[in-house]
Design a protein around this motif. Structure first.
Motif, PDB file in Angstrom:
ATOM      1  N   GLY A 245       0.791  -1.227   0.000  1.00  0.00           N
ATOM      2  CA  GLY A 245       0.000   0.000   0.000  1.00  0.00           C
ATOM      3  C   GLY A 245       0.816   1.265   0.000  1.00  0.00           C
ATOM      4  O   GLY A 245       0.253   2.367   0.062  1.00  0.00           O
ATOM      5  N   VAL A 246       2.141   1.164  -0.069  1.00  0.00           N
ATOM      6  CA  VAL A 246       2.972   2.364  -0.137  1.00  0.00           C
ATOM      7  C   VAL A 246       2.731   3.096  -1.454  1.00  0.00           C
ATOM      8  O   VAL A 246       2.297   2.500  -2.449  1.00  0.00           O
ATOM      9  CB  VAL A 246       4.479   2.034   0.014  1.00  0.00           C
ATOM     10  N   ASP A 247       3.025   4.374  -1.449  1.00  0.00           N
ATOM     11  CA  ASP A 247       2.892   5.180  -2.659  1.00  0.00           C
ATOM     12  C   ASP A 247       4.133   5.115  -3.523  1.00  0.00           C
ATOM     13  O   ASP A 247       4.058   5.274  -4.749  1.00  0.00           O
ATOM     14  CB  ASP A 247       2.618   6.640  -2.277  1.00  0.00           C
ATOM     15  N   VAL A 248       5.281   4.894  -2.880  1.00  0.00           N
ATOM     16  CA  VAL A 248       6.570   4.919  -3.576  1.00  0.00           C
ATOM     17  C   VAL A 248       7.449   3.790  -3.063  1.00  0.00           C
ATOM     18  O   VAL A 248       7.497   3.523  -1.859  1.00  0.00           O
ATOM     19  CB  VAL A 248       7.309   6.263  -3.340  1.00  0.00           C
ATOM     20  N   VAL A 249       8.134   3.129  -3.990  1.00  0.00           N
ATOM     21  CA  VAL A 249       9.207   2.196  -3.646  1.00  0.00           C
ATOM     22  C   VAL A 249      10.483   2.771  -4.237  1.00  0.00           C
ATOM     23  O   VAL A 249      10.597   2.913  -5.460  1.00  0.00           O
ATOM     24  CB  VAL A 249       8.959   0.784  -4.211  1.00  0.00           C
ATOM     25  N   SER A 250      11.432   3.157  -3.385  1.00  0.00           N
ATOM     26  CA  SER A 250      12.675   3.740  -3.896  1.00  0.00           C
ATOM     27  C   SER A 250      13.796   2.718  -3.818  1.00  0.00           C
ATOM     28  O   SER A 250      13.892   1.941  -2.872  1.00  0.00           O
ATOM     29  CB  SER A 250      13.050   5.007  -3.134  1.00  0.00           C
ATOM     30  N   MET A 251      14.651   2.742  -4.849  1.00  0.00           N
ATOM     31  CA  MET A 251      15.706   1.739  -4.987  1.00  0.00           C
ATOM     32  C   MET A 251      17.002   2.399  -5.437  1.00  0.00           C
ATOM     33  O   MET A 251      17.109   2.871  -6.576  1.00  0.00           O
ATOM     34  CB  MET A 251      15.286   0.678  -6.004  1.00  0.00           C
ATOM     35  N   GLY A 252      17.992   2.438  -4.555  1.00  0.00           N
ATOM     36  CA  GLY A 252      19.290   2.972  -4.940  1.00  0.00           C
ATOM     37  C   GLY A 252      19.939   2.155  -6.024  1.00  0.00           C
ATOM     38  O   GLY A 252      20.739   2.657  -6.825  1.00  0.00           O
ATOM     39  N   SER A 253      19.598   0.874  -6.109  1.00  0.00           N
ATOM     40  CA  SER A 253      20.211  -0.018  -7.099  1.00  0.00           C
ATOM     41  C   SER A 253      19.893   0.384  -8.527  1.00  0.00           C
ATOM     42  O   SER A 253      20.610  -0.011  -9.454  1.00  0.00           O
ATOM     43  CB  SER A 253      19.759  -1.462  -6.862  1.00  0.00           C
ATOM     44  N   LEU A 254      18.837   1.167  -8.734  1.00  0.00           N
ATOM     45  CA  LEU A 254      18.512   1.589 -10.098  1.00  0.00           C
ATOM     46  C   LEU A 254      19.685   2.312 -10.734  1.00  0.00           C
ATOM     47  O   LEU A 254      19.944   2.162 -11.942  1.00  0.00           O
ATOM     48  CB  LEU A 254      17.288   2.508 -10.104  1.00  0.00           C
ATOM     49  N   THR A 255      20.397   3.093  -9.937  1.00  0.00           N
ATOM     50  CA  THR A 255      21.515   3.865 -10.485  1.00  0.00           C
ATOM     51  C   THR A 255      22.884   3.324 -10.088  1.00  0.00           C
ATOM     52  O   THR A 255      23.830   3.430 -10.865  1.00  0.00           O
ATOM     53  CB  THR A 255      21.417   5.341 -10.039  1.00  0.00           C
ATOM     54  N   HIS A 256      23.006   2.757  -8.873  1.00  0.00           N
ATOM     55  CA  HIS A 256      24.361   2.378  -8.460  1.00  0.00           C
ATOM     56  C   HIS A 256      24.729   0.925  -8.777  1.00  0.00           C
ATOM     57  O   HIS A 256      25.891   0.549  -8.643  1.00  0.00           O
ATOM     58  CB  HIS A 256      24.597   2.682  -6.979  1.00  0.00           C
ATOM     59  N   SER A 257      23.753   0.106  -9.197  1.00  0.00           N
ATOM     60  CA  SER A 257      24.071  -1.299  -9.422  1.00  0.00           C
ATOM     61  C   SER A 257      23.610  -1.848 -10.762  1.00  0.00           C
ATOM     62  O   SER A 257      23.776  -3.036 -11.025  1.00  0.00           O
ATOM     63  CB  SER A 257      23.450  -2.158  -8.309  1.00  0.00           C
ATOM     64  N   ALA A 258      23.038  -1.020 -11.602  1.00  0.00           N
ATOM     65  CA  ALA A 258      22.562  -1.502 -12.901  1.00  0.00           C
ATOM     66  C   ALA A 258      23.742  -1.797 -13.818  1.00  0.00           C
ATOM     67  O   ALA A 258      24.646  -0.976 -13.969  1.00  0.00           O
ATOM     68  CB  ALA A 258      21.646  -0.462 -13.539  1.00  0.00           C
ATOM     69  N   ALA A 259      23.719  -2.965 -14.428  1.00  0.00           N
ATOM     70  CA  ALA A 259      24.775  -3.327 -15.377  1.00  0.00           C
ATOM     71  C   ALA A 259      24.573  -2.583 -16.692  1.00  0.00           C
ATOM     72  O   ALA A 259      23.438  -2.390 -17.144  1.00  0.00           O
ATOM     73  CB  ALA A 259      24.745  -4.831 -15.625  1.00  0.00           C
ATOM     74  N   SER A 260      25.658  -2.145 -17.306  1.00  0.00           N
ATOM     75  CA  SER A 260      25.566  -1.451 -18.592  1.00  0.00           C
ATOM     76  C   SER A 260      24.997  -2.383 -19.660  1.00  0.00           C
ATOM     77  O   SER A 260      25.249  -3.591 -19.649  1.00  0.00           O
ATOM     78  CB  SER A 260      26.939  -0.960 -19.034  1.00  0.00           C
ATOM     79  N   LEU A 261      24.209  -1.799 -20.561  1.00  0.00           N
ATOM     80  CA  LEU A 261      23.728  -2.552 -21.709  1.00  0.00           C
ATOM     81  C   LEU A 261      24.833  -2.558 -22.763  1.00  0.00           C
ATOM     82  O   LEU A 261      25.511  -1.552 -22.973  1.00  0.00           O
ATOM     83  CB  LEU A 261      22.457  -1.912 -22.259  1.00  0.00           C
ATOM     84  N   ASP A 262      25.006  -3.680 -23.426  1.00  0.00           N
ATOM     85  CA  ASP A 262      26.118  -3.856 -24.353  1.00  0.00           C
ATOM     86  C   ASP A 262      25.774  -3.297 -25.733  1.00  0.00           C
ATOM     87  O   ASP A 262      24.762  -3.673 -26.337  1.00  0.00           O
ATOM     88  CB  ASP A 262      26.467  -5.346 -24.460  1.00  0.00           C
ATOM     89  N   TYR A 263      26.612  -2.399 -26.224  1.00  0.00           N
ATOM     90  CA  TYR A 263      26.478  -1.823 -27.563  1.00  0.00           C
ATOM     91  C   TYR A 263      27.808  -1.927 -28.306  1.00  0.00           C
ATOM     92  O   TYR A 263      28.878  -2.023 -27.685  1.00  0.00           O
ATOM     93  CB  TYR A 263      26.125  -0.325 -27.479  1.00  0.00           C
ATOM     94  N   SER A 264      27.742  -1.852 -29.625  1.00  0.00           N
ATOM     95  CA  SER A 264      28.951  -1.706 -30.434  1.00  0.00           C
ATOM     96  C   SER A 264      28.731  -0.595 -31.436  1.00  0.00           C
ATOM     97  O   SER A 264      27.585  -0.287 -31.803  1.00  0.00           O
ATOM     98  CB  SER A 264      29.287  -3.008 -31.156  1.00  0.00           C
ATOM     99  N   PHE A 265      29.830   0.016 -31.881  1.00  0.00           N
ATOM    100  CA  PHE A 265      29.745   1.100 -32.846  1.00  0.00           C
ATOM    101  C   PHE A 265      30.469   0.662 -34.123  1.00  0.00           C
ATOM    102  O   PHE A 265      31.612   0.199 -34.072  1.00  0.00           O
ATOM    103  CB  PHE A 265      30.375   2.384 -32.296  1.00  0.00           C
ATOM    104  N   ARG A 266      29.807   0.824 -35.232  1.00  0.00           N
ATOM    105  CA  ARG A 266      30.361   0.374 -36.511  1.00  0.00           C
ATOM    106  C   ARG A 266      30.315   1.508 -37.530  1.00  0.00           C
ATOM    107  O   ARG A 266      29.321   2.228 -37.622  1.00  0.00           O
ATOM    108  CB  ARG A 266      29.561  -0.834 -37.050  1.00  0.00           C
ATOM    109  N   THR A 267      31.377   1.639 -38.288  1.00  0.00           N
ATOM    110  CA  THR A 267      31.441   2.671 -39.318  1.00  0.00           C
ATOM    111  C   THR A 267      31.242   2.044 -40.707  1.00  0.00           C
ATOM    112  O   THR A 267      31.386   0.837 -40.886  1.00  0.00           O
ATOM    113  CB  THR A 267      32.789   3.392 -39.299  1.00  0.00           C
ATOM    114  N   GLY A 268      30.934   2.933 -41.664  1.00  0.00           N
ATOM    115  CA  GLY A 268      30.722   2.458 -43.016  1.00  0.00           C
ATOM    116  C   GLY A 268      29.363   1.808 -43.194  1.00  0.00           C
ATOM    117  O   GLY A 268      28.568   1.734 -42.268  1.00  0.00           O
ATOM    118  N   GLU A 269      29.108   1.350 -44.381  1.00  0.00           N
ATOM    119  CA  GLU A 269      27.808   0.724 -44.699  1.00  0.00           C
ATOM    120  C   GLU A 269      27.775  -0.718 -44.238  1.00  0.00           C
ATOM    121  O   GLU A 269      28.781  -1.382 -44.134  1.00  0.00           O
ATOM    122  CB  GLU A 269      27.566   0.815 -46.212  1.00  0.00           C
TER     123      GLU A 269
END
Length: 269
Positions: A245-269
């Motif tokens: 019944g709380v109005d808010v659930v706050s989580m520090g892990s959203l910012t301090h423990s989230a793993a980066s999403l994997d991307y790559s950058f490619r040049t040319g066609e």
């Protein structure tokens, strides 16, 4: 908004004083490609990175978009030398922000299993210099930013109570804030929740309580006082807290423990 001074710092850190690696002639195109599924964020920051060195962003997905492995989230065109100098900074920023957005969306989805109304919020546990990017990533994931900085709301924590006592601390800050500024009071036992409300709290933070204790505290609060649950809440326990019944659930892990999403950058066609 990312200021030029911050961008200059990022480039000085990565490019250094004698960059030979990226001395590539001619014009080219580039694309940022997701290597795993998730929620895209940080594209506005990446666009600023490329714009800073004169590279044109021709396409970018909207923040908050669900993406799959292989999806192109951003395209650029311009001098090869400048695209190559900017790409690693852009990849790092987008990966970090998208990781936060993806983690936030997972938390929101978990909460929606039991409640349509509870907000999933971040905290001030952010990386110095990156708070704006990280807070926008939380929003992209469907979360709430909570306080952007100390000026947005007064939070009376255990240290304040230890120094001044609960009632005196609330009264002390109430005399000093604008009428538009809310006061939140942290409590660690259900029986203290109504005491915080009686002292004048607009929001009561139920810290490090079990879901059962949290539900008990919510029942003790008068109408009109918001309840926030916080303290070690994980993706697995979000539904249990959302059901209290709380109005808010706050989580520090959203910012301090989230793993980066994997991307790559490619040049040319």
């Amino acid at each position: 908004m990312i200021h030029d001074s911050q961008l200059e710092h990022w480039f000085r850190e990565d490019v250094g004083h004698h960059d030979v690696t990226n001395q590539v002639p001619g014009e080219t195109t580039g694309r940022l490609v997701a290597k795993e599924s998730g929620v895209a964020a940080g594209l506005d920051a990446a666009a600023r990175v490329f714009d800073y060195v004169g590279v044109e962003v021709t396409e970018a997905v909207d923040a908050g978009s669900r993406i799959d492995a292989g999806d192109v989230v951003l395209r650029v065109t311009g001098p090869a030398r400048d695209i190559l100098r900017a790409e690693r900074i852009a990849v790092n920023v987008v990966g970090h922000a998208s990781g936060i957005a993806t983690h936030t969306r997972a938390a929101v989805d978990a909460a929606r299993e039991v409640s349509d109304d509870v907000r999933i919020a971040a905290t001030r546990k952010t990386t110095p210099g990156l708070r704006g990017i990280e807070k926008r990533a939380v929003v992209a994931g469907g979360g709430d930013t909570h306080r952007l900085d100390l000026s947005h709301m007064v939070m009376v924590k255990d240290n304040h109570v230890a120094e001044m006592g609960l009632e005196r601390a609330v009264a002390h800050f109430r005399e000093r804030v604008s009428f538009a500024t809310k006061i939140e009071v942290e409590v660690e036992a259900a029986v203290d929740a109504p005491l915080a409300a009686e002292a004048g709290a607009d929001v009561v933070l139920l810290d490090n309580m079990t879901p059962e204790e949290t539900a008990e505290a919510v029942d003790l609060l008068p109408d009109g006082v918001l309840a926030e649950a916080s303290g070690g809440i994980t993706l697995e326990t979000v539904p249990a807290y959302a059901a209290t019944g709380v109005d808010v659930v706050s989580m520090g892990s959203l910012t301090h423990s989230a793993a980066s999403l994997d991307y790559s950058f490619r040049t040319g066609e």
